[in-house]
Design a protein around this motif. Structure first.
Motif, PDB file in Angstrom:
ATOM      1  N   GLN A  84       1.125   9.335  12.627  1.00 39.66           N
ATOM      2  CA  GLN A  84       1.356   8.120  13.401  1.00 39.66           C
ATOM      3  C   GLN A  84       0.152   7.183  13.288  1.00 39.66           C
ATOM      4  O   GLN A  84      -0.992   7.624  13.236  1.00 39.66           O
ATOM      5  CB  GLN A  84       1.611   8.474  14.870  1.00 39.66           C
ATOM      6  N   PHE A  85       0.436   5.905  13.214  1.00 41.43           N
ATOM      7  CA  PHE A  85      -0.643   4.920  13.146  1.00 41.43           C
ATOM      8  C   PHE A  85      -1.487   4.995  14.423  1.00 41.43           C
ATOM      9  O   PHE A  85      -0.938   5.166  15.529  1.00 41.43           O
ATOM     10  CB  PHE A  85      -0.053   3.511  12.988  1.00 41.43           C
ATOM     11  N   PRO A  86      -2.812   4.907  14.333  1.00 41.11           N
ATOM     12  CA  PRO A  86      -3.667   4.990  15.537  1.00 41.11           C
ATOM     13  C   PRO A  86      -3.243   3.952  16.585  1.00 41.11           C
ATOM     14  O   PRO A  86      -3.410   2.748  16.377  1.00 41.11           O
ATOM     15  CB  PRO A  86      -5.069   4.714  14.987  1.00 41.11           C
ATOM     16  N   GLN A  87      -2.752   4.428  17.705  1.00 42.96           N
ATOM     17  CA  GLN A  87      -2.180   3.528  18.698  1.00 42.96           C
ATOM     18  C   GLN A  87      -3.239   2.752  19.472  1.00 42.96           C
ATOM     19  O   GLN A  87      -2.933   1.721  20.074  1.00 42.96           O
ATOM     20  CB  GLN A  87      -1.301   4.323  19.673  1.00 42.96           C
ATOM     21  N   HIS A  88      -4.481   3.236  19.470  1.00 44.92           N
ATOM     22  CA  HIS A  88      -5.520   2.481  20.181  1.00 44.92           C
ATOM     23  C   HIS A  88      -5.922   1.227  19.396  1.00 44.92           C
ATOM     24  O   HIS A  88      -6.556   0.329  19.959  1.00 44.92           O
ATOM     25  CB  HIS A  88      -6.736   3.362  20.441  1.00 44.92           C
ATOM     26  N   ILE A  89      -5.568   1.186  18.102  1.00 46.03           N
ATOM     27  CA  ILE A  89      -5.815  -0.019  17.312  1.00 46.03           C
ATOM     28  C   ILE A  89      -4.695  -1.022  17.525  1.00 46.03           C
ATOM     29  O   ILE A  89      -4.932  -2.191  17.845  1.00 46.03           O
ATOM     30  CB  ILE A  89      -5.947   0.332  15.812  1.00 46.03           C
ATOM     31  N   GLY A 147      -4.959  -9.673  16.057  1.00 47.34           N
ATOM     32  CA  GLY A 147      -4.833 -10.192  17.419  1.00 47.34           C
ATOM     33  C   GLY A 147      -5.436  -9.285  18.466  1.00 47.34           C
ATOM     34  O   GLY A 147      -5.752  -9.744  19.573  1.00 47.34           O
ATOM     35  N   CYS A 148      -5.621  -8.009  18.142  1.00 50.29           N
ATOM     36  CA  CYS A 148      -6.235  -7.056  19.072  1.00 50.29           C
ATOM     37  C   CYS A 148      -7.749  -6.979  18.906  1.00 50.29           C
ATOM     38  O   CYS A 148      -8.390  -6.091  19.498  1.00 50.29           O
ATOM     39  CB  CYS A 148      -5.622  -5.671  18.889  1.00 50.29           C
ATOM     40  N   GLY A 149      -8.329  -7.863  18.127  1.00 50.93           N
ATOM     41  CA  GLY A 149      -9.778  -7.875  17.967  1.00 50.93           C
ATOM     42  C   GLY A 149     -10.296  -6.972  16.871  1.00 50.93           C
ATOM     43  O   GLY A 149     -11.506  -6.721  16.802  1.00 50.93           O
ATOM     44  N   TRP A 150      -9.419  -6.498  16.003  1.00 55.32           N
ATOM     45  CA  TRP A 150      -9.816  -5.679  14.879  1.00 55.32           C
ATOM     46  C   TRP A 150      -9.724  -6.494  13.593  1.00 55.32           C
ATOM     47  O   TRP A 150      -9.015  -7.493  13.533  1.00 55.32           O
ATOM     48  CB  TRP A 150      -8.917  -4.436  14.755  1.00 55.32           C
ATOM     49  N   LYS A 151     -10.431  -6.039  12.572  1.00 53.45           N
ATOM     50  CA  LYS A 151     -10.369  -6.652  11.253  1.00 53.45           C
ATOM     51  C   LYS A 151      -9.594  -5.726  10.331  1.00 53.45           C
ATOM     52  O   LYS A 151      -9.985  -4.580  10.107  1.00 53.45           O
ATOM     53  CB  LYS A 151     -11.771  -6.899  10.694  1.00 53.45           C
ATOM     54  N   ALA A 152      -8.474  -6.221   9.797  1.00 52.64           N
ATOM     55  CA  ALA A 152      -7.610  -5.407   8.948  1.00 52.64           C
ATOM     56  C   ALA A 152      -7.751  -5.828   7.491  1.00 52.64           C
ATOM     57  O   ALA A 152      -7.842  -7.009   7.174  1.00 52.64           O
ATOM     58  CB  ALA A 152      -6.151  -5.541   9.386  1.00 52.64           C
ATOM     59  N   LEU A 153      -7.769  -4.832   6.614  1.00 56.61           N
ATOM     60  CA  LEU A 153      -7.847  -5.070   5.174  1.00 56.61           C
ATOM     61  C   LEU A 153      -6.784  -4.221   4.490  1.00 56.61           C
ATOM     62  O   LEU A 153      -6.722  -3.006   4.706  1.00 56.61           O
ATOM     63  CB  LEU A 153      -9.232  -4.709   4.636  1.00 56.61           C
ATOM     64  N   LEU A 154      -5.916  -4.858   3.698  1.00 56.84           N
ATOM     65  CA  LEU A 154      -4.799  -4.177   3.050  1.00 56.84           C
ATOM     66  C   LEU A 154      -5.076  -3.993   1.565  1.00 56.84           C
ATOM     67  O   LEU A 154      -5.459  -4.939   0.875  1.00 56.84           O
ATOM     68  CB  LEU A 154      -3.504  -4.984   3.240  1.00 56.84           C
ATOM     69  N   PHE A 155      -4.852  -2.771   1.087  1.00 59.81           N
ATOM     70  CA  PHE A 155      -4.907  -2.461  -0.341  1.00 59.81           C
ATOM     71  C   PHE A 155      -3.543  -1.904  -0.756  1.00 59.81           C
ATOM     72  O   PHE A 155      -3.108  -0.868  -0.239  1.00 59.81           O
ATOM     73  CB  PHE A 155      -5.992  -1.419  -0.657  1.00 59.81           C
ATOM     74  N   THR A 156      -2.860  -2.586  -1.646  1.00 58.49           N
ATOM     75  CA  THR A 156      -1.640  -2.047  -2.234  1.00 58.49           C
ATOM     76  C   THR A 156      -2.012  -1.489  -3.602  1.00 58.49           C
ATOM     77  O   THR A 156      -2.477  -2.211  -4.474  1.00 58.49           O
ATOM     78  CB  THR A 156      -0.577  -3.142  -2.395  1.00 58.49           C
ATOM     79  N   VAL A 157      -1.835  -0.188  -3.763  1.00 58.93           N
ATOM     80  CA  VAL A 157      -2.205   0.467  -5.017  1.00 58.93           C
ATOM     81  C   VAL A 157      -0.934   0.939  -5.707  1.00 58.93           C
ATOM     82  O   VAL A 157      -0.014   1.461  -5.064  1.00 58.93           O
ATOM     83  CB  VAL A 157      -3.178   1.635  -4.773  1.00 58.93           C
ATOM     84  N   GLU A 158      -0.890   0.749  -7.016  1.00 52.78           N
ATOM     85  CA  GLU A 158       0.306   1.073  -7.785  1.00 52.78           C
ATOM     86  C   GLU A 158      -0.078   1.951  -8.979  1.00 52.78           C
ATOM     87  O   GLU A 158      -1.004   1.620  -9.715  1.00 52.78           O
ATOM     88  CB  GLU A 158       0.989  -0.203  -8.317  1.00 52.78           C
ATOM     89  N   ILE A 159       0.651   3.062  -9.112  1.00 48.71           N
ATOM     90  CA  ILE A 159       0.502   3.947 -10.265  1.00 48.71           C
ATOM     91  C   ILE A 159       1.882   4.110 -10.887  1.00 48.71           C
ATOM     92  O   ILE A 159       2.828   4.513 -10.224  1.00 48.71           O
ATOM     93  CB  ILE A 159      -0.086   5.308  -9.870  1.00 48.71           C
TER      94      ILE A 159
END
Length: 291
Positions: free
Chosen positions: A153-158, A211-223
């Motif tokens: 499960q995704f960390p719910q506190h984030i 919006g919750c005060g966190w900084k999100a960075l997305l990496f889509t990796v493809e093999i």
């Protein structure tokens, strides 16, 4: 008749000599033209290299001056000149016959040591140009990954969401989270896979995290299914600062697993039910990011 033949031969000989003279003249002109072309190419390449070198020096100087305004050209030049003059004075002392244990020489050596320390202090103020690794900025990084048999499960506190990225890495102290989404498909559709995954997570999850005060960075990796990876995979490893040897090993292992899985699926194409004997992928070893 003999005289006519002789006359014709002499005319042919004269024509041949004139032709050879013309050929020699043309060859000389051709060589001169080639020499001019080589000089022009040499001048162009030399100018381009000098411009590139000067631009690199200007870029580095600007970067250093912006990051460390306390380091100026005049201050560095002054310290270097003092050290050089101090070394020259020491050489003069030895040349004119003073002993190495004389008070004057000891004083000179102390002065040089002091100025060397000033240089080291100035150099220490120059910022490191190497980009700091994420794991060097905090010590509380955590990682979870999602599997079909072991859902995570995704960390719910984030952020409270039902989304399940394949891998989530986060730091509570920095309030930063890295989302990693893996896709194994056909190599010809890498760009479409990236666009589809980015649209999916930019629609709700990433704006919610920000919006919750966190900084999100997305990496889509493809093999790819044939064992070829997209440039996004080494980009992810570079972000985490993996050493070159470790990165190459991880890339080769990922490509090999993808290729073996594709081959196994093809072998089992006539079976209606998947058997556990086809499970050839194994959990990867823990990667030491500091190696």
């Amino acid at each position: 008749m003999y005289l006519d033949i002789k006359k014709d031969m002499e005319e042919l000989k004269s024509d041949l000599i004139r032709s050879q003279s013309i050929v020699i003249k043309l060859q000389a002109e051709l060589l001169e033209s080639k020499s001019k072309q080589l000089e022009s190419v040499h001048s162009t390449v030399k100018t381009a290299v000098q411009d590139t070198f000067q631009a690199g020096i200007i870029t580095y100087s600007q970067a250093v001056s912006k990051a460390a305004p306390v380091l100026t050209e005049e201050s560095l030049k002054k310290v270097v000149q003092n050290v050089i003059s101090g070394e020259d004075r020491t050489k003069n002392v030895l040349i004119f016959g003073f002993e190495e244990t004389s008070d004057l020489l000891v004083l000179e050596m102390k002065q040089i040591a002091k100025e060397d320390m000033q240089i080291n202090n100035i150099i220490s103020e120059v910022p490191k140009l190497r980009k700091e690794r994420p794991f060097e900025r905090a010590k509380d990084w955590k990682l979870i990954w999602d599997e079909d048999t072991l859902p995570a499960q995704f960390p719910q506190h984030i952020y409270n969401t039902a989304e399940r990225p394949d891998i989530v890495v986060w730091s509570d102290s920095l309030r930063e989270v890295v989302l990693i989404e893996l896709t194994c498909g056909d190599e010809s559709n890498f760009s479409d896979q990236v666009a589809r995954k980015e649209a999916r997570y930019n629609r709700e999850l990433i704006p919610g995290i920000d919006g919750c005060g966190w900084k999100a960075l997305l990496f889509t990796v493809e093999i790819g299914c044939r064992g070829f990876w997209h440039h996004t995979v080494p980009a992810l490893f570079n972000y985490f600062g993996l050493a070159k040897r470790t990165k190459n090993k991880a890339l080769n292992e990922a490509a090999l697993v993808a290729l073996r899985c594709s081959y196994t699926i093809w072998l089992a194409r006539d079976n209606k039910k998947w058997s556990t004997c086809y499970d050839i992928a194994r959990r990867p070893e823990v990667i030491n990011c500091e190696s």
